[in-house]
Design an enzyme around this catalytic site. Structure first.
Site, PDB file in Angstrom:
ATOM      1  N   SER A 190       4.629   5.320   4.335  1.00 34.95           N
ATOM      2  CA  SER A 190       4.764   6.669   4.896  1.00 34.95           C
ATOM      3  C   SER A 190       5.691   6.712   6.108  1.00 34.95           C
ATOM      4  CB  SER A 190       3.382   7.244   5.270  1.00 34.95           C
ATOM      5  OG  SER A 190       2.532   7.263   4.143  1.00 34.95           O
ATOM      6  N   ARG A 191       6.604   5.763   6.185  1.00 33.92           N
ATOM      7  CA  ARG A 191       7.581   5.679   7.269  1.00 33.92           C
ATOM      8  C   ARG A 191       6.920   5.489   8.641  1.00 33.92           C
ATOM      9  NH1 ARG A 191       9.863   4.894   3.155  1.00 33.92           N
ATOM     10  NH2 ARG A 191      11.784   5.897   2.436  1.00 33.92           N
ATOM     11  N   LEU A 192       5.684   5.004   8.650  1.00 37.22           N
ATOM     12  CA  LEU A 192       4.987   4.717   9.903  1.00 37.22           C
ATOM     13  C   LEU A 192       5.183   3.242  10.232  1.00 37.22           C
ATOM     14  CD1 LEU A 192       1.746   6.833   9.317  1.00 37.22           C
ATOM     15  CD2 LEU A 192       3.735   7.388  10.745  1.00 37.22           C
TER      16      LEU A 192
END
Length: 215
Positions: A190-192
């Protein structure tokens, strides 16, 4: 599939402050070895960032040829655009990217020429064809066509035909980047992503401030 619609989740293990060592160069060496063991292509490749005379950032891929307590070393033509930019503005960035592991390491620091004896030693270790190539290439300068370069190579081959050890050109040698900051980046879902930054703190002994950054 359009560029905007391309998606790939990075399903990899996380990275936290407790997972890394206090010395960023030692941490880089660990990641480099893991990239090598994982079969990453050219694990010592990095994008070098410089600033040109008009203030535009420039980047290109090179190969790191040394990593020690001083920093990272690489070699090139001293008359090339990148060398001219480094001489005029002796600060630069390096970006190592190991896509198979969803990892990258950003490094920024000051640059200086390596001592001549280190450049001599590395040049002597290169394949003869690469040594001839260093003498032949007017790096970053215009060429009429490929044939002109081939002619220069042929001329240098004749020049050194009876020379057992090709000497290093005075216009070719090494640079050393002394890091002032590292950032270790680990891709996450989640691009975290996980980002850990080391910043050099000057004192009686060199220390590094380690902190987590937002993705």
């Amino acid at each position: 599939m359009t560029l905007a619609s391309r998606r790939k989740e990075y399903e990899t293990a996380g990275l936290d402050v407790a997972d890394v060592v206090a010395d960023p160069m030692v941490q880089w060496e660990q990641w480099f070895q893991q990239a090598t063991d994982a079969g990453c292509v050219e694990p010592n490749a990095f994008a070098l960032g410089t600033l040109d005379a008009d203030g535009y950032p420039q980047s290109r891929f090179l190969l790191a040829r040394g990593a020690d307590e001083r920093g990272f070393s690489f070699f090139t033509n001293y008359d090339s655009d990148k060398s001219r930019e480094l001489a005029a503005h002796p600060k630069a960035s390096m970006l190592f990217t190991w896509l198979q592991l969803h990892r990258q390491v950003r490094v920024v620091g000051t640059v200086e020429r390596l001592p001549d004896d280190e450049s001599d030693e590395y040049f002597a270790s290169r394949p003869r064809a690469s040594q001839i190539g260093a003498w032949s290439s007017p790096q970053s300068r215009p060429l009429a066509d490929r044939g002109q370069l081939d002619e220069r190579v042929a001329d240098m081959e004749r020049t050194f035909a009876d020379v057992a050890e090709v000497p290093r050109p005075v216009f070719w040698g090494g640079w050393l980047l002394r890091p002032v900051a590292f950032e270790f980046w680990q891709g996450r879902p989640s691009r975290l992503h996980d980002r850990l930054r080391y910043r050099r703190v000057e004192g009686d002994d060199v220390t590094w401030l380690l902190e987590r950054l937002g993705p």
